[in-house]
Design an enzyme around this catalytic site. Sequence first.
Site, PDB file in Angstrom:
ATOM      1  N   ASP A  52      13.300 -10.693  79.120  1.00 11.31           N
ATOM      2  CA  ASP A  52      13.901  -9.823  80.118  1.00 11.31           C
ATOM      3  C   ASP A  52      12.892  -9.392  81.181  1.00 11.31           C
ATOM      4  O   ASP A  52      11.686  -9.345  80.933  1.00 11.31           O
ATOM      5  CB  ASP A  52      14.474  -8.568  79.457  1.00 11.31           C
ATOM      6  CG  ASP A  52      15.568  -8.888  78.461  1.00 11.31           C
ATOM      7  OD1 ASP A  52      16.224  -9.930  78.620  1.00 11.31           O
ATOM      8  OD2 ASP A  52      15.748  -8.097  77.511  1.00 11.31           O
ATOM      9  N   LYS A  53      13.412  -9.033  82.335  1.00 18.11           N
ATOM     10  CA  LYS A  53      12.582  -8.555  83.440  1.00 18.11           C
ATOM     11  C   LYS A  53      11.632  -7.450  82.988  1.00 18.11           C
ATOM     12  O   LYS A  53      10.439  -7.478  83.298  1.00 18.11           O
ATOM     13  CB  LYS A  53      13.476  -8.038  84.559  1.00 18.11           C
ATOM     14  CG  LYS A  53      12.740  -7.312  85.674  1.00 18.11           C
ATOM     15  CD  LYS A  53      13.700  -6.658  86.653  1.00 18.11           C
ATOM     16  CE  LYS A  53      12.961  -5.822  87.673  1.00 18.11           C
ATOM     17  NZ  LYS A  53      13.880  -5.110  88.597  1.00 18.11           N
TER      18      LYS A  53
END
Length: 304
Positions: free
Chosen positions: A137-138
Site C-alpha cells: 500500500d501507498k
Amino acid sequence: MPKLDLFVDEENINMRLDAYIAENSPLSRSNIQTLIKEEKILVNGNKGKNSYKTKLNDAITVEYEEAVMTDLKLADIPLDIVYEDEDVIVVNKQKGLVVHPAPGNYDNTLVNALLFNSKSLSEVNGYFRPGIVHRIDKDTSGLLVIAKNNEAHVKLSEQLKDKTCYRKYYCIVKGTIENNEGIIDAPIGRNEKDRQKMAVTDKNSKEAKTEFKVLSRLSNATFLDVNLLTGRTHQIRVHMSFIHHPVLNDPKYGGPYIDETGQFLHAYSLSFIHPRTNERVEFKTEIPKYMKDYILENGGYYEQ
C-alpha cells in the site's frame, strides 16, 4: 490500436464493469464510459455495458487510442535500493509512495522512479506496471522485488501463487494482545458496502491466513512480527481489524489516528528463490524510525 487484456480474479467479482476497469488500469471512468459507448470494451468477446457485474475469470479486452493514455514520465525520486542484479531489484519503499500510475497520479510513483533509475524492466504487467511483481500500500513502507526482465517476472509471480515467496512485517496495533502468538484464519473479499475496502467475508472471498508473534507490549498497543501465509489485498490491516486490534494510524480499518504518515506497518523481510540461480535469497531492513520512536515513547522495546 493499443489493447489492454484484463482477467477477473476472486477479489474483483461482482463489480460494475467501468469500476473494475478503473481500478485495474490507468484509464479514467470518463475514458472507460466513452470506450464502452464506442463498443471498444469486450467481455468474453461480447460488447460490454457499464452495468455489467464482473464474474470470476471474465476476460476483458479494452481497445483505446494512444491519446487516451498518458506517457510515463521519469521521476528523480530517491529510492532505497537494497539489492540489484541483471534480473531483479529489491527496493525498500518509503511511506507515501504509490507503487504504479493510476488516474490522479501518473507521475510520482515507484514506477516513475524505477524508470529513472533502470533501463530494463519487465513488460509482463503491461505498460503502466513495468517490473511490478507485487504491491504494498501507498502508506505501508518496506521491501518489494522488481523484475528486470520477463523471464524473472514469470518465475517470481509463480512463487507468489505457490506461496514460496515469504514476506514478514512489523506492525503496531491498538490494544494489548494477550496471546504471545497466533494465526488468524479468515477469508477475505471485497467489502460489499465499500468497494475500496476489503473485509472478512464468506462471499466471493479467498482463503487468508496471517501468523503473528508479539515482540513487545506497549501502553494500549502491541508491537508485532507478522508473517503472511497468503497474500490478499490489505490482508494484515483487515485481519487485525477483524480481531479488534486494528493497525495504528489506519482509520480506514478502524485504527486510531496518530499523524498524517500512514499506517504503522513495515515489510521488513522478503525471501524468494532467485530466478536465475534457483537459490533462496533473503533481504531484511531495519525497523523504521517512525515505529522505533513510537515503541520507545510508549514503554516498549525492540531487538533488531
